[in-house]
Design an enzyme around this catalytic site. Structure first.
Site, PDB file in Angstrom:
ATOM      1  N   GLU A  49      -6.007   2.948  -6.635  1.00 35.88           N
ATOM      2  CA  GLU A  49      -5.439   4.019  -5.810  1.00 35.88           C
ATOM      3  C   GLU A  49      -6.397   4.388  -4.677  1.00 35.88           C
ATOM      4  O   GLU A  49      -7.522   3.885  -4.602  1.00 35.88           O
ATOM      5  CB  GLU A  49      -5.116   5.226  -6.690  1.00 35.88           C
ATOM      6  CG  GLU A  49      -4.018   4.914  -7.688  1.00 35.88           C
ATOM      7  CD  GLU A  49      -3.603   6.097  -8.530  1.00 35.88           C
ATOM      8  OE1 GLU A  49      -4.312   7.125  -8.545  1.00 35.88           O
ATOM      9  OE2 GLU A  49      -2.547   5.987  -9.183  1.00 35.88           O
ATOM     10  N   CYS A  58      -0.832  -2.067  -6.545  1.00 35.70           N
ATOM     11  CA  CYS A  58      -0.397  -2.212  -7.938  1.00 35.70           C
ATOM     12  C   CYS A  58      -1.198  -3.308  -8.641  1.00 35.70           C
ATOM     13  O   CYS A  58      -1.664  -4.273  -8.013  1.00 35.70           O
ATOM     14  CB  CYS A  58       1.071  -2.599  -7.997  1.00 35.70           C
ATOM     15  SG  CYS A  58       2.213  -1.343  -7.419  1.00 35.70           S
ATOM     16  N   GLU A  60      -0.050  -5.632 -10.640  1.00 35.42           N
ATOM     17  CA  GLU A  60       0.641  -6.924 -10.590  1.00 35.42           C
ATOM     18  C   GLU A  60       0.336  -7.642  -9.276  1.00 35.42           C
ATOM     19  O   GLU A  60       0.067  -8.844  -9.244  1.00 35.42           O
ATOM     20  CB  GLU A  60       2.157  -6.750 -10.717  1.00 35.42           C
ATOM     21  CG  GLU A  60       2.608  -6.022 -11.977  1.00 35.42           C
ATOM     22  CD  GLU A  60       2.765  -4.520 -11.789  1.00 35.42           C
ATOM     23  OE1 GLU A  60       1.851  -3.868 -11.225  1.00 35.42           O
ATOM     24  OE2 GLU A  60       3.801  -3.991 -12.210  1.00 35.42           O
ATOM     25  N   CYS A  89       7.213  -2.201 -10.382  1.00 37.44           N
ATOM     26  CA  CYS A  89       7.957  -1.534  -9.322  1.00 37.44           C
ATOM     27  C   CYS A  89       8.701  -2.575  -8.478  1.00 37.44           C
ATOM     28  O   CYS A  89       8.488  -3.785  -8.605  1.00 37.44           O
ATOM     29  CB  CYS A  89       7.012  -0.703  -8.450  1.00 37.44           C
ATOM     30  SG  CYS A  89       6.046  -1.665  -7.274  1.00 37.44           S
ATOM     31  N   CYS A  92       6.514  -5.056  -6.445  1.00 36.42           N
ATOM     32  CA  CYS A  92       5.910  -6.112  -7.265  1.00 36.42           C
ATOM     33  C   CYS A  92       6.957  -7.139  -7.693  1.00 36.42           C
ATOM     34  O   CYS A  92       6.658  -8.336  -7.757  1.00 36.42           O
ATOM     35  CB  CYS A  92       5.218  -5.512  -8.475  1.00 36.42           C
ATOM     36  SG  CYS A  92       3.687  -4.667  -8.017  1.00 36.42           S
TER      37      CYS A  92
HETATM   38 ZN   LIG Z   1       4.115  -2.444  -8.212  1.00 38.56          ZN
END
Ligand SMILES: [Zn+2]
Length: 133
Positions: A49, A58, A60, A89, A92
């Site tokens: 983050e 992310c 992934e 998400c 991804c």
């Molecule tokens: Zn994601």
């Protein structure tokens, strides 16, 4: 289509390890991923983050970027681990789709309990290179 043979528990264990390295001071939602390449190599990722929230990456996608930047483009499976077995998400899903609809996706919780799906099932009717022709 039969599901590919690989050690699901071992891949999830790698994602659980990667989750320990998550940098998630804002959401506290820690995610780990482990991507199994056709070479047999495993590439891990965690969410990273940022104080500028939209810059978060992310787990992934971190794993995919690591793999591709190290020369691997064909994948067997991805394991993703969160506290509550949250699924990948939309971003991804699209990034994984770029490298194959048949990639197996293991969606696991922090204890390693998981369900198995595929990129094709996670992202039906998707945009791909075929649409650019
Ligand atoms: Zn994601």
């Amino acid at each position: 289509m039969t599901s590919p043979e690989f050690d699901r528990e071992a891949l999830i264990a790698k994602a659980i390890e990667a989750r320990e390295r998550a940098y998630a001071p804002y959401s506290n939602y820690r995610v780990g991923a482990a991507l199994l390449g056709k070479s047999g190599r495993i590439y891990t990722g965690c969410n990273v983050e940022n104080a500028v929230y939209p810059l978060a990456t992310c787990a992934e996608r971190a794993a995919v970027v690591k793999a591709v930047s190290e020369g691997e483009r064909e994948f067997v499976a991805l394991a993703v681990v969160t506290e509550n077995a949250g699924p990948p998400c939309g971003s991804c899903r699209q990034v994984l789709h770029e490298f194959g609809e048949a990639i197996v996706v293991l969606i696991a919780d922090a204890e390693g309990a998981y369900r198995e799906t595929t990129v094709a099932d996670l992202l039906p009717d998707s945009f791909s290179v075929e649409d650019l022709k």
